[in-house]
Design a protein around this motif. Structure first.
Motif, short mmCIF file in Angstrom:
data_model
loop_
_atom_site.label_atom_id
_atom_site.label_comp_id
_atom_site.label_asym_id
_atom_site.label_seq_id
_atom_site.Cartn_x
_atom_site.Cartn_y
_atom_site.Cartn_z
N LEU A 103 0.82 -1.22 0.00
CA LEU A 103 0.00 0.00 0.00
C LEU A 103 0.85 1.26 0.00
O LEU A 103 0.43 2.29 -0.49
CB LEU A 103 -0.92 -0.01 1.23
CG LEU A 103 -1.93 -1.15 1.31
CD1 LEU A 103 -2.68 -1.10 2.63
CD2 LEU A 103 -2.90 -1.09 0.13
N GLU A 104 2.06 1.19 0.59
CA GLU A 104 2.95 2.35 0.66
C GLU A 104 4.11 2.15 -0.31
O GLU A 104 4.48 1.02 -0.59
CB GLU A 104 3.53 2.50 2.08
CG GLU A 104 2.53 2.39 3.20
CD GLU A 104 3.24 2.04 4.50
OE1 GLU A 104 3.85 2.94 5.08
OE2 GLU A 104 3.20 0.86 4.90
N PRO A 105 4.70 3.24 -0.80
CA PRO A 105 5.91 3.10 -1.62
C PRO A 105 7.05 2.53 -0.78
O PRO A 105 7.44 3.13 0.23
CB PRO A 105 6.20 4.53 -2.06
CG PRO A 105 4.94 5.30 -1.83
CD PRO A 105 4.27 4.64 -0.68
N ARG A 106 7.54 1.37 -1.16
CA ARG A 106 8.61 0.71 -0.40
C ARG A 106 9.61 0.10 -1.37
O ARG A 106 9.29 -0.22 -2.51
CB ARG A 106 8.05 -0.41 0.49
CG ARG A 106 7.13 0.07 1.60
CD ARG A 106 7.90 0.63 2.78
NE ARG A 106 6.99 1.14 3.80
CZ ARG A 106 7.39 1.58 5.00
NH1 ARG A 106 8.67 1.56 5.31
NH2 ARG A 106 6.51 2.05 5.85
N GLY A 107 10.83 -0.08 -0.89
CA GLY A 107 11.86 -0.73 -1.68
C GLY A 107 12.93 -1.28 -0.77
O GLY A 107 13.06 -0.86 0.38
N ALA A 108 13.71 -2.22 -1.27
CA ALA A 108 14.84 -2.77 -0.54
C ALA A 108 16.11 -2.46 -1.32
O ALA A 108 16.08 -2.19 -2.52
CB ALA A 108 14.67 -4.27 -0.35
N ILE A 119 20.86 -7.47 2.17
CA ILE A 119 19.68 -6.74 1.70
C ILE A 119 19.11 -5.95 2.85
O ILE A 119 18.72 -6.50 3.89
CB ILE A 119 18.62 -7.70 1.13
CG1 ILE A 119 19.22 -8.53 -0.02
CG2 ILE A 119 17.39 -6.93 0.65
CD1 ILE A 119 18.27 -9.55 -0.60
N GLY A 120 19.09 -4.62 2.70
CA GLY A 120 18.50 -3.74 3.69
C GLY A 120 17.02 -3.54 3.41
O GLY A 120 16.64 -3.27 2.26
N VAL A 121 16.19 -3.65 4.44
CA VAL A 121 14.74 -3.59 4.25
C VAL A 121 14.11 -2.65 5.27
O VAL A 121 14.62 -2.46 6.37
CB VAL A 121 14.08 -4.99 4.37
CG1 VAL A 121 14.72 -5.96 3.40
CG2 VAL A 121 14.18 -5.53 5.78
N HIS A 122 12.99 -2.06 4.87
CA HIS A 122 12.10 -1.33 5.77
C HIS A 122 10.69 -1.67 5.32
O HIS A 122 10.17 -1.07 4.38
CB HIS A 122 12.37 0.17 5.71
CG HIS A 122 11.64 0.94 6.76
ND1 HIS A 122 11.63 2.33 6.80
CD2 HIS A 122 10.90 0.54 7.84
CE1 HIS A 122 10.93 2.73 7.84
NE2 HIS A 122 10.46 1.67 8.47
N GLN A 133 5.89 -8.20 0.61
CA GLN A 133 7.25 -7.67 0.43
C GLN A 133 8.31 -8.73 0.73
O GLN A 133 9.29 -8.87 -0.01
CB GLN A 133 7.43 -6.43 1.31
CG GLN A 133 6.62 -5.25 0.82
CD GLN A 133 6.33 -4.21 1.89
OE1 GLN A 133 6.82 -4.30 3.02
NE2 GLN A 133 5.52 -3.23 1.55
N LEU A 134 8.13 -9.48 1.81
CA LEU A 134 9.10 -10.53 2.12
C LEU A 134 9.09 -11.62 1.05
O LEU A 134 10.15 -12.16 0.71
CB LEU A 134 8.80 -11.13 3.50
CG LEU A 134 9.26 -10.31 4.70
CD1 LEU A 134 8.83 -10.99 6.00
CD2 LEU A 134 10.77 -10.12 4.68
N ALA A 135 7.92 -11.95 0.54
CA ALA A 135 7.85 -12.94 -0.54
C ALA A 135 8.61 -12.45 -1.77
O ALA A 135 9.35 -13.22 -2.42
CB ALA A 135 6.39 -13.25 -0.89
#
Length: 226
Positions: A103-108, A119-122, A133-135
């Protein structure tokens, strides 16, 4: 041996402000990681200017930020994330941006080194988005990396047994409560490691007045690199 760490800077405002990046730089300096994934390194609005001044990073911490395309000239990270590392690692590192659903703009941010991919994640605020996202991250990691992988960052997951199903093949490490920093109760910050990596030690960092520098405490782990 490598020391890995993850730290949500909360835009260098401590729990409520003011903006004081020198506190976060002191935390990183005392933590002394070889590689650290950072979240919320930029302010949120407009051109998203850097909250952590890049001109101070090397002199204050001995680290350099990953070289990334696709960010504005005023931004340090991508979707508010970057990875800092020792200069000799930066010379051989390959950095990739991994767009994520939700739903929100996200990236790793993926950092590839010989024999290791970090791999850095938020992850997002909604569990459904976090699962998606994890998948996506684990599927992409299987394509771009070998079998030595570390995911680390702010997973935003309050539960220890829900929302992490895609990490079944990894060793999930939550060294201890890291949020909120003044009185930590929740283990929002985690790492997920390939099971063939040797974990030597891990913890939550409380030094250098870390409780004042952000709303998160940093986490760290030492691993033996194959």
């Amino acid at each position: 041996m490598l020391t890995l760490a993850s730290y949500n800077l909360h835009k260098c405002r401590g729990l409520t402000g003011p903006h004081a990046p020198e506190r976060n730089l002191a935390v990183i300096r005392e933590l002394a990681p070889d590689i650290i994934a950072l979240q919320e390194v930029d302010f949120r609005f407009g051109v998203r200017p850097e909250a952590l001044p890049r001109k101070l990073i090397l002199s204050e911490t001995g680290l350099v930020p990953a070289r990334m395309s696709g960010t504005t000239e005023s931004s340090l990270g991508w979707h508010g994330q970057t990875i800092l590392m020792r200069p000799h690692l930066a010379e051989i590192a390959v950095v990739r941006r991994l767009p994520l659903p939700g739903l929100e703009p996200r990236g790793a941010v993926a950092l590839r080194l010989p024999g290791l991919t970090v791999i850095g994640v938020h992850l997002g605020l909604a569990r459904r988005s976090r699962r998606q996202q994890l998948a996506r991250i684990t599927a992409q990691a299987a394509r771009i990396a070998e079998d030595h992988i570390v995911l680390m960052g702010d997973f935003n997951e309050w539960s220890d047994d829900r929302g992490l199903e895609s990490l079944a093949g990894f060793r999930v490490l939550a060294p201890g409560p890291s949020w909120p920093a003044p009185l930590p109760r929740l283990r929002l910050d985690r790492m997920a490691m390939s099971r063939n990596l040797e974990l030597l030690d891990s913890g939550v960092f409380h030094g250098a007045r870390a409780r004042d520098a952000s709303d998160h405490l940093p986490i760290w782990a030492r691993i033996a690199v194959p």
